[in-house]
Design a protein around this motif. Structure first.
Motif, PDB file in Angstrom:
ATOM      1  N   ARG A 175       0.846  -1.209   0.000  1.00 58.48           N
ATOM      2  CA  ARG A 175       0.000   0.000   0.000  1.00 58.48           C
ATOM      3  C   ARG A 175       0.869   1.243   0.000  1.00 58.48           C
ATOM      4  O   ARG A 175       0.602   2.205  -0.722  1.00 58.48           O
ATOM      5  CB  ARG A 175      -0.919  -0.005   1.222  1.00 58.48           C
ATOM      6  N   SER A 176       1.928   1.209   0.810  1.00 53.28           N
ATOM      7  CA  SER A 176       2.791   2.378   0.928  1.00 53.28           C
ATOM      8  C   SER A 176       3.411   2.762  -0.420  1.00 53.28           C
ATOM      9  O   SER A 176       3.574   3.934  -0.716  1.00 53.28           O
ATOM     10  CB  SER A 176       3.885   2.085   1.953  1.00 53.28           C
ATOM     11  N   PHE A 177       3.748   1.757  -1.231  1.00 53.06           N
ATOM     12  CA  PHE A 177       4.347   2.051  -2.532  1.00 53.06           C
ATOM     13  C   PHE A 177       3.298   2.173  -3.637  1.00 53.06           C
ATOM     14  O   PHE A 177       3.628   2.086  -4.812  1.00 53.06           O
ATOM     15  CB  PHE A 177       5.399   0.992  -2.880  1.00 53.06           C
ATOM     16  N   CYS A 178       2.033   2.373  -3.230  1.00 56.56           N
ATOM     17  CA  CYS A 178       0.962   2.680  -4.187  1.00 56.56           C
ATOM     18  C   CYS A 178       0.678   1.541  -5.165  1.00 56.56           C
ATOM     19  O   CYS A 178       0.396   1.775  -6.343  1.00 56.56           O
ATOM     20  CB  CYS A 178       1.256   3.939  -4.988  1.00 56.56           C
ATOM     21  N   GLN A 183      -1.389  -5.697  -8.923  1.00 58.51           N
ATOM     22  CA  GLN A 183       0.041  -5.834  -8.592  1.00 58.51           C
ATOM     23  C   GLN A 183       0.215  -6.498  -7.231  1.00 58.51           C
ATOM     24  O   GLN A 183       1.141  -7.269  -7.009  1.00 58.51           O
ATOM     25  CB  GLN A 183       0.702  -4.443  -8.576  1.00 58.51           C
ATOM     26  N   ARG A 186       0.020 -10.165  -7.572  1.00 57.18           N
ATOM     27  CA  ARG A 186       1.223 -10.720  -8.187  1.00 57.18           C
ATOM     28  C   ARG A 186       2.404 -10.727  -7.217  1.00 57.18           C
ATOM     29  O   ARG A 186       3.113 -11.710  -7.089  1.00 57.18           O
ATOM     30  CB  ARG A 186       1.570  -9.880  -9.432  1.00 57.18           C
TER      31      ARG A 186
ATOM     32  N   PRO B  78      -1.610   6.952   0.064  1.00 60.00           N
ATOM     33  CA  PRO B  78      -0.198   6.887  -0.285  1.00 60.00           C
ATOM     34  C   PRO B  78       0.056   7.557  -1.626  1.00 60.00           C
ATOM     35  O   PRO B  78      -0.784   7.499  -2.520  1.00 60.00           O
ATOM     36  CB  PRO B  78       0.067   5.379  -0.373  1.00 60.00           C
ATOM     37  N   ARG B  79       1.196   8.206  -1.757  1.00 59.78           N
ATOM     38  CA  ARG B  79       1.563   8.811  -3.035  1.00 59.78           C
ATOM     39  C   ARG B  79       3.035   8.509  -3.325  1.00 59.78           C
ATOM     40  O   ARG B  79       3.835   8.358  -2.413  1.00 59.78           O
ATOM     41  CB  ARG B  79       1.285  10.307  -3.039  1.00 59.78           C
ATOM     42  N   PRO B  80       3.371   8.422  -4.612  1.00 59.04           N
ATOM     43  CA  PRO B  80       4.721   7.984  -4.972  1.00 59.04           C
ATOM     44  C   PRO B  80       5.823   8.966  -4.572  1.00 59.04           C
ATOM     45  O   PRO B  80       6.995   8.591  -4.570  1.00 59.04           O
ATOM     46  CB  PRO B  80       4.658   7.829  -6.500  1.00 59.04           C
ATOM     47  N   ALA B  83       8.304   7.849   0.318  1.00 55.31           N
ATOM     48  CA  ALA B  83       8.650   6.435   0.420  1.00 55.31           C
ATOM     49  C   ALA B  83       9.052   6.120   1.849  1.00 55.31           C
ATOM     50  O   ALA B  83       9.691   6.921   2.523  1.00 55.31           O
ATOM     51  CB  ALA B  83       9.782   6.081  -0.537  1.00 55.31           C
ATOM     52  N   TYR B 103      11.302  -2.849  -6.678  1.00 56.49           N
ATOM     53  CA  TYR B 103       9.863  -3.054  -6.483  1.00 56.49           C
ATOM     54  C   TYR B 103       9.034  -1.806  -6.789  1.00 56.49           C
ATOM     55  O   TYR B 103       8.104  -1.837  -7.595  1.00 56.49           O
ATOM     56  CB  TYR B 103       9.600  -3.527  -5.044  1.00 56.49           C
ATOM     57  N   ALA B 104       9.415  -0.677  -6.145  1.00 59.56           N
ATOM     58  CA  ALA B 104       8.609   0.541  -6.308  1.00 59.56           C
ATOM     59  C   ALA B 104       8.605   1.001  -7.762  1.00 59.56           C
ATOM     60  O   ALA B 104       7.594   1.506  -8.263  1.00 59.56           O
ATOM     61  CB  ALA B 104       9.150   1.636  -5.409  1.00 59.56           C
ATOM     62  N   ARG B 106       8.836  -0.899 -10.439  1.00 54.06           N
ATOM     63  CA  ARG B 106       7.928  -1.728 -11.240  1.00 54.06           C
ATOM     64  C   ARG B 106       6.481  -1.354 -10.962  1.00 54.06           C
ATOM     65  O   ARG B 106       5.654  -1.329 -11.868  1.00 54.06           O
ATOM     66  CB  ARG B 106       8.170  -3.212 -10.960  1.00 54.06           C
ATOM     67  N   ILE B 107       6.193  -1.037  -9.682  1.00 51.64           N
ATOM     68  CA  ILE B 107       4.845  -0.595  -9.351  1.00 51.64           C
ATOM     69  C   ILE B 107       4.493   0.667 -10.143  1.00 51.64           C
ATOM     70  O   ILE B 107       3.375   0.826 -10.632  1.00 51.64           O
ATOM     71  CB  ILE B 107       4.748  -0.292  -7.829  1.00 51.64           C
ATOM     72  N   ARG B 151      15.466   0.463  -1.816  1.00 50.45           N
ATOM     73  CA  ARG B 151      14.151   0.385  -2.450  1.00 50.45           C
ATOM     74  C   ARG B 151      13.434   1.728  -2.368  1.00 50.45           C
ATOM     75  O   ARG B 151      12.842   2.193  -3.340  1.00 50.45           O
ATOM     76  CB  ARG B 151      13.315  -0.705  -1.771  1.00 50.45           C
ATOM     77  N   ALA B 152      13.495   2.345  -1.169  1.00 48.38           N
ATOM     78  CA  ALA B 152      12.820   3.629  -0.992  1.00 48.38           C
ATOM     79  C   ALA B 152      13.499   4.715  -1.835  1.00 48.38           C
ATOM     80  O   ALA B 152      12.828   5.511  -2.484  1.00 48.38           O
ATOM     81  CB  ALA B 152      12.819   4.021   0.482  1.00 48.38           C
TER      82      ALA B 152
END
Ligand code: ADP
Ligand code: MG
Lengths: 274, 269
Positions: A175-178, A183, A186, B78-80, B83, B103-104, B106-107, B151-152
């Protein structure tokens, strides 16, 4: 491990490993046990202590097994049986996964169906054979349905628990990474369900095999069940037991395949204990 | 950095934030401005609502009172641009290190080439080069948290939220990572909220230290550490100012109800 011992005795490490494995109780106790039981059984047969009309013994069963294969009967019976086994599993696996996921993820769906699922889970499936036969007939459809009922329960229940046990802190990470819902499935939900699913598949394969034989005994007689029953009715016990041996081998093979899948899909766990 | 200011305008603004879990009053009337490129450390006793505050800032949970705004926009999810680095690392055990770090990205649906480039850049930056193919369980806690940080950072956020990120690590690893975090922030400055219950960590890392009261968490006092950028942690540790601040915070944490003797040369708001 003491590294000086092999050098001193001139034994290579490979040999050493072999002898160490042999010394493991698991290996030699099993070997001795098999030798005593099979050997003792065979001995009783050879010495005429077993009446071939009421029972048989290993070498006779082996010969019968070979005869049945040579005559083509075993192959055609196995082919017939495998059709309902495979059809049953092909329905039970995807259906069980979908139902388990829906129940685990969507509360409303769970409330709607959990009564039936858990009632069926508690019911001995053999008792369903006759109602199923009445509704769906005693042929392919009815038999396959029995296999489905036998196999589907552990899949539903395991997948449901897998979805339920998703790590909540990782859910928060997604959730934190939207992450979108898709997704999230997956990256998190499917991977967390895999170990549960594989364990469920192991149980399902064993139960499907039981379901197959039950269906062949209780409904229109066919396949390996029929082959076994026919010969036992003719008092040819060795030939009657040969299909049972085949079922045993198939059961063991299916369990092995599932174990291999289990290791393959959880390679990331391998060194977790360190 | 998308804004052209010199690092003094608030990027993040909390106004009158209050939070209840049922009847449990966790946060009360929190006002915080975090400037662009500022490192704010938050110090408070366990259970005072620090994690809750960070989750609210991240948009993971909503507050009953008050408002969070990011560059003037209300935060309601949450917003991109923000992080989080999690206390328990929050890595996916079934993903390799490079997959976790990317990860982030690819999201966010970045292109493969860009993902590879950023992942390798940030993997190197946090000192994990060569470990890309490892699974988290094969790495030490310190290395896992480096991955959590990478990652962050790879998401290239404007605000980095860190919830006691080094709390689970041993003292030596912790000090190394503090140094590295400052070095990384030097190279790619961004606003940071860093939660800790370690007085030293709060002082060493923070441009500003904010101290919270026990539950319900309120702002008790805050001050600028004044150690400046490009700081040398060893030098700071030996300085009188650090010792005085450390003593002051120590007294403050020991007596939640009374303020310690103020230190004349420090401006405490
Ligand atoms: N989801 C929740 N539901 C109910 N109570 C919660 C929840 N999250 C935290 N709390 C409570 O809120 C208080 C503050 O928690 P937390 O923000 O984790 O504190 P801290 O991070 O400062 O140790 C604690 O008393 C905790 O039990
Ligand atoms: Mg906390």
């Amino acid at each position: 491990m003491a590294t000086d011992a092999p050098a001193a005795t001139g034994i290579s490490t490979d040999e050493r490993a072999f002898w160490e494995r042999i010394k493991e109780p698991a290996v030699y106790v099993r070997l001795i046990s098999l030798f005593v039981v099979i050997g003792g059984w065979e001995l009783m047969g050879q010495t005429g202590n077993i009446d071939p009309v009421t029972f048989s013994y290993p070498s006779a069963i082996c010969v019968a097994f070979w005869d049945l294969i040579a005559s083509g009967q075993m192959v055609s019976a196995a082919y017939e049986s495998s059709q309902i086994l495979v059809a049953g599993l092909l329905i039970a696996i995807p259906l069980g996964i979908v139902l388990g996921i829906l129940m685990g993820r969507f509360q409303i769906f769970e409330y709607a169906v959990d009564t039936y699922v858990f009632a069926l889970y508690a019911t001995p499936v053999v008792a369903l054979a006759f109602p199923i036969a009445m509704v769906l007939g005693v042929d392919f459809v009815g038999k396959t349905t029995i296999v489905v009922f036998f196999a589907i329960m552990p899949i539903i229940v395991n997948v449901y628990h897998g979805v339920r046990n998703v790590d909540l802190s990782l859910l928060e990470v997604t959730r934190s990474f939207c992450s979108t819902e898709g997704q999230r499935w997956r990256d998190l939900i499917f991977p967390s369900v895999v170990p549960y699913l594989v364990a469920g598949l192991g149980l399902a394969c064993g139960r499907a095999l039981v379901g197959m034989v039950v269906a062949e005994f209780l409904m229109s007689i066919s396949g390996l069940g029929a082959l076994s029953q026919d010969y036992i009715a003719d008092l040819e016990l060795d030939k009657g037991l040969a299909p049972v041996v085949l079922l045993m081998v198939v059961g063991i093979a299916l369990t092995k395949v599932v174990n291999i899948c289990e290791t393959k899909f959880s390679s990331w766990r391998v060194r977790q204990e360190s | 950095m998308s804004s052209s200011d010199n690092g003094t305008n608030p990027t993040l603004r909390l106004q009158g934030v209050g939070k209840w879990f049922g009847s449990l009053h966790v946060l009360d009337d929190i006002d915080i401005d975090v400037k662009t490129q500022e490192i704010l450390t938050i110090l408070g006793p366990s259970g005072c609502g620090k994690t809750t505050l960070l989750r609210i800032v991240n948009g993971l949970i909503l507050c009953e009172r008050g408002e969070i705004s990011f560059k003037g926009e209300v935060v309601d999810g949450p917003r991109p641009e923000m992080a989080m680095v999690f206390q328990n690392f929050g890595l996916f055990p079934w993903k390799r290190l490079d997959q976790n770090i990317g990860y982030a990205l690819r999201i966010q649906g970045r292109e493969k080439g860009e993902i590879d480039r950023l992942v390798s850049h940030y993997t190197e930056l946090v000192g994990l080069g060569g470990f890309e193919a490892n699974y988290p369980s094969q790495l030490s806690g310190g290395m896992q948290q480096r991955a959590g940080l990478a990652r962050a950072l790879a998401a290239q956020p404007d605000v980095l939220l860190m919830d006691e990120p080094f709390g689970a690590l041993d003292a030596l690893t912790r000090e190394t990572l503090q140094e590295e975090l400052l070095r990384i922030n030097e190279a790619e400055p961004k606003a940071m909220i860093f939660i800790t219950h370690s007085i030293d960590e709060a002082l060493l890392l923070g441009d500003r230290v904010l101290v919270m009261t026990p539950r319900p968490g309120r702002i008790r006092f805050q001050f600028e550490t004044g150690f400046g950028r490009g700081r040398d942690l060893e030098e700071i540790r030996g300085s009188q100012r650090f010792q005085a601040l450390r003593h002051y915070l120590w007294e403050a944490m020991r007596n939640p109800d009374e303020e310690p003797e103020p230190i004349p040369e420090l401006v405490l708001e």
